[in-house]
Design a protein around this motif. Structure first.
Motif, PDB file in Angstrom:
ATOM      1  N   VAL A 153      -6.307 100.982   4.596  1.00 16.01           N
ATOM      2  CA  VAL A 153      -7.202 101.023   5.765  1.00 16.01           C
ATOM      3  C   VAL A 153      -8.011 102.315   5.762  1.00 16.01           C
ATOM      4  O   VAL A 153      -9.231 102.316   6.059  1.00 16.01           O
ATOM      5  CB  VAL A 153      -6.383 100.887   7.063  1.00 16.01           C
ATOM      6  N   ALA A 154      -7.353 103.426   5.420  1.00 10.46           N
ATOM      7  CA  ALA A 154      -8.068 104.713   5.397  1.00 10.46           C
ATOM      8  C   ALA A 154      -9.190 104.702   4.371  1.00 10.46           C
ATOM      9  O   ALA A 154     -10.313 105.178   4.645  1.00 10.46           O
ATOM     10  CB  ALA A 154      -7.073 105.841   5.099  1.00 10.46           C
ATOM     11  N   ALA A 171      -4.427  93.843   9.262  1.00 10.78           N
ATOM     12  CA  ALA A 171      -3.075  94.387   9.149  1.00 10.78           C
ATOM     13  C   ALA A 171      -2.343  94.318  10.491  1.00 10.78           C
ATOM     14  O   ALA A 171      -1.160  93.957  10.556  1.00 10.78           O
ATOM     15  CB  ALA A 171      -3.113  95.824   8.638  1.00 10.78           C
ATOM     16  N   ALA A 172      -3.047  94.677  11.588  1.00 11.49           N
ATOM     17  CA  ALA A 172      -2.412  94.682  12.907  1.00 11.49           C
ATOM     18  C   ALA A 172      -2.011  93.271  13.333  1.00 11.49           C
ATOM     19  O   ALA A 172      -0.897  93.042  13.831  1.00 11.49           O
ATOM     20  CB  ALA A 172      -3.361  95.301  13.931  1.00 11.49           C
ATOM     21  N   ALA A 176       1.869  91.921  13.861  1.00  9.33           N
ATOM     22  CA  ALA A 176       2.283  91.398  15.161  1.00  9.33           C
ATOM     23  C   ALA A 176       2.784  89.962  15.051  1.00  9.33           C
ATOM     24  O   ALA A 176       3.802  89.587  15.638  1.00  9.33           O
ATOM     25  CB  ALA A 176       1.119  91.486  16.149  1.00  9.33           C
ATOM     26  N   VAL A 177       2.060  89.144  14.297  1.00  6.02           N
ATOM     27  CA  VAL A 177       2.442  87.736  14.155  1.00  6.02           C
ATOM     28  C   VAL A 177       3.797  87.611  13.442  1.00  6.02           C
ATOM     29  O   VAL A 177       4.661  86.841  13.859  1.00  6.02           O
ATOM     30  CB  VAL A 177       1.348  86.963  13.392  1.00  6.02           C
ATOM     31  N   LEU A 178       3.969  88.381  12.365  1.00  6.34           N
ATOM     32  CA  LEU A 178       5.234  88.301  11.630  1.00  6.34           C
ATOM     33  C   LEU A 178       6.412  88.754  12.493  1.00  6.34           C
ATOM     34  O   LEU A 178       7.487  88.154  12.462  1.00  6.34           O
ATOM     35  CB  LEU A 178       5.154  89.156  10.361  1.00  6.34           C
ATOM     36  N   ALA A 179       6.224  89.822  13.270  1.00  7.36           N
ATOM     37  CA  ALA A 179       7.300  90.294  14.147  1.00  7.36           C
ATOM     38  C   ALA A 179       7.641  89.254  15.210  1.00  7.36           C
ATOM     39  O   ALA A 179       8.814  89.048  15.537  1.00  7.36           O
ATOM     40  CB  ALA A 179       6.888  91.605  14.805  1.00  7.36           C
ATOM     41  N   ARG A 180       6.590  88.589  15.730  1.00  3.37           N
ATOM     42  CA  ARG A 180       6.823  87.580  16.777  1.00  3.37           C
ATOM     43  C   ARG A 180       7.560  86.375  16.233  1.00  3.37           C
ATOM     44  O   ARG A 180       8.434  85.814  16.891  1.00  3.37           O
ATOM     45  CB  ARG A 180       5.466  87.150  17.361  1.00  3.37           C
ATOM     46  N   MET A 290      -3.091  94.055   0.187  1.00  2.00           N
ATOM     47  CA  MET A 290      -2.452  93.951   1.503  1.00  2.00           C
ATOM     48  C   MET A 290      -1.571  92.717   1.577  1.00  2.00           C
ATOM     49  O   MET A 290      -0.552  92.706   2.277  1.00  2.00           O
ATOM     50  CB  MET A 290      -3.505  93.904   2.611  1.00  2.00           C
ATOM     51  N   ALA A 291      -1.946  91.677   0.847  1.00  3.69           N
ATOM     52  CA  ALA A 291      -1.127  90.459   0.855  1.00  3.69           C
ATOM     53  C   ALA A 291       0.266  90.747   0.305  1.00  3.69           C
ATOM     54  O   ALA A 291       1.269  90.222   0.799  1.00  3.69           O
ATOM     55  CB  ALA A 291      -1.811  89.370   0.034  1.00  3.69           C
TER      56      ALA A 291
END
Length: 587
Positions: A153-154, A171-172, A176-180, A290-291
């Motif tokens: 991202v940087a 990424a965000a 979030a989706v994976l954690a949910r 990132m994948a």
């Protein structure tokens, strides 16, 4: 969720902290790997732009070799990270296994008998294996891939704010989706591990009873029980796998969406002339990179589900406390007086809860055995003989009354002191797959051979040891030793402890008369200068005892000097002598 994770952090800190040096090396290698992975696509991007601009061939070759070197060095760093992570994880979890095993042994026979051996093995090994995988990979991959994502991202913001925003948003959303998606799976994984423990517990029980199952024609029943365990496990495993698959399917969808975003953003900015072709490649390459971290996080989050389930079960086990509270008083040396004062006892079906359940086994038992005297303990099946032995070893505490050794109430005595001062020989001797020396010393390397041989000489079976192919170094097992030889090993173990009280709990009940006679002579040597209690199966076993105590229905019905009782025709012991040559009992 919060409690398991707090326990997880506590265990992580407790067992990882002693390995700070290795952890530091692992962190350095991890940071180097992340930096090299970020540098690789930048080299390719510059290569593409240089090639389009007509750069000289030597420069292009140098850039290609630089890329190859960076990627090779990154793989070396990955290998080092994996090696050090595995070393840290297995060192930590082996320490946890040791603590769990010691804790189980401290809970005593009541706790262990309430659970099948296979279930406890699954708790100690299976659950901790899940933690080992978590320790060895989860935090390494979480930190490493988190840094990689942050670096991507940087670099995206450095190239173009729009590229950085696209990468950051992707990424965000992915995190979030994976954690949910992950959260609902934990409960199902816990149930899955419970079903696994139940199955292994049953398998251990069935294997231990294999001879009885075959001889009684009960193999079909055993297989039916196995089928029932499997049938109850299948829907639980399917539900757990379905929840795990939901995480996998979500990750795959995110990868497809990310690739589409990369092509869309890169292509649009290239058409606008905002970025070069090399930068387009960089956007696509970084989105592809990132994948990998996202997929890795998906895998590690699945492992975390198992780790959370394991943490819950490990924490429950460590928080289970024995009802036996260790005392502070050490028992005196030498022969010990034995005294029961109005002892009442009943077995608790759930011993670790402290609830009084089940019928009374001992009801107001009182007697005193003076130091150095020997006692023959007699009684029919269920009279309470073996319970008396268990109380003397403080495997249990009476619900009422006091048990004293050497004048010390066992509730006040240190458990370690009790186990050292009391020696027990039973009819079931546990033989390990090890050398004869290790079986006698219980793997204590501090016991010198001269002391060990002195014990063997004192018991009178040196010739048997000398006939073995390698003497004390001869490998033995339950299959290679006869019942009589196993008893010799048990006697040597007790003699080596030099206890003040020796208990023989039906130790000769499985021996033929000739072997029993040899064992009794060894017993006589063992009992010299010690207090002794002999739980008898045959009257011949107690014919040299000083005193006789007879239990019936958990009560003392007769107690006194053996010679006096034998001479009194009205005594119960005299009636035994007249009418019974032997009888079957099991306290």
């Amino acid at each position: 969720m919060q409690q398991p994770m707090r326990s997880y952090w506590h265990i992580l800190r407790q067992y990882i902290a002693p390995q700070r040096g290795t952890v530091l090396l692992m962190v350095v290698a991890l940071l180097a790997s992340v930096g090299l992975q970020l540098a690789g696509p930048n080299v390719v991007s510059r290569f593409l732009d240089a090639a389009r601009a007509g750069a000289p061939q030597p420069l292009l070759v140098w850039m290609a070799l630089t890329y190859v070197g960076i990627m090779a060095l990154a793989k070396v760093c990955d290998v080092l990270v994996g090696y050090w992570a595995a070393q840290v994880a297995w060192t930590a979890t082996n320490a946890l296994r040791e603590e769990l095993t010691a804790h189980l042994l401290s809970l005593g026979p009541s706790f262990c008998k309430a659970r099948l051996p296979g279930e406890l093995i699954e708790r100690v090994d299976g659950d901790v294996n899940g933690l080992a995988e978590s320790f060895s990979s989860f935090w390494v991959n979480l930190v490493g891939n988190g840094l990689l994502l942050a670096g991507i991202v940087a670099v995206g913001f450095w190239k173009d704010v729009r590229i950085g925003l696209a990468l950051l948003l992707f990424a965000a959303v992915a995190a979030a989706v994976l954690a949910r998606v992950r959260r609902p799976a934990v409960a199902y994984v816990v149930r899955d591990r419970e079903q696994s423990a139940a199955l292994y517990g049953y398998l251990g029980e069935a294997m231990a009873a294999s001879e009885d199952l075959r001889s009684q024609g009960a193999v079909p029943y055993a297989l039916r029980r196995l089928f029932e365990h499997l049938r109850s496990w299948v829907p639980v495993r399917l539900q757990a796998d379905l929840r795990r698959s939901a995480v996998w399917m979500t990750a795959v969808t995110l990868v497809v969406l990310g690739t589409a975003v990369a092509f869309g953003v890169g292509g649009a900015l290239y058409q606008l002339g905002a970025i070069s072709l090399g930068t387009v490649y960089l956007v696509i390459a970084y989105m592809g990179m990132m994948a990998g971290p996202i997929d890795m996080l998906r895998t590690e989050l699945q492992k975390l589900q198992g780790a959370e389930a394991g943490i819950q079960r490990v924490r429950e086990l460590l928080e289970t406390r024995s009802v036996l509270v260790d005392g502070t008083v050490r028992l005196p040396a030498g022969p010990l007086a034995v005294e029961f004062r109005d002892v009442h006892f009943r077995y608790d079906d759930e011993a670790v809860t402290g609830q009084d359940e089940g019928p009374s086994v001992l009801q107001g038992v009182s007697f005193r055995l003076e130091p150095g005297r020997t006692l023959g303990l007699l009684g029919r099946t269920g009279s309470g003989k073996t319970t008396v032995v268990r109380l003397l070893f403080r495997f249990h505490d009476p619900q009422q009354g006091e048990v004293l050794l050497g004048g010390v109430n066992l509730r006040d005595a240190r458990l370690e002191s009790v186990r050292s001062a009391v020696g027990l020989v039973t009819q079931d001797v546990q033989i390990m797959e090890a050398t004869l020396r290790d079986n006698i010393t219980f793997f204590d390397p501090e016991v010198r051979d001269d002391r060990l041989l002195a014990v063997i000489d004192g018991l009178g079976f040196r010739q048997w040891v000398d006939r073995l192919p390698q003497g004390l170094d001869t490998p033995v097992s339950p299959a290679t030793l006869s019942a009589g030889e196993a008893q010799l090993v048990a006697l040597a173990r007790v003699f080596l402890k030099n206890p003040g009280l020796v208990i023989l709990d039906e130790a000769t009940s499985r021996l033929d008369p000739a072997t029993e006679a040899l064992q009794l002579r060894a017993f006589e040597r063992l009992l010299r200068g010690r207090t002794a209690i002999v739980v008898a199966h045959r009257l011949s076993t107690v014919e040299r005892m000083d005193d006789i105590l007879i239990l019936e229905g958990g009560r003392v019905v007769e107690y006194g000097p053996r010679a006096v009782l034998a001479a009194d025709p009205r005594s119960i012991f005299a009636r035994y002598l007249r009418t019974w040559g032997r009888w079957s009992d099991e306290g």
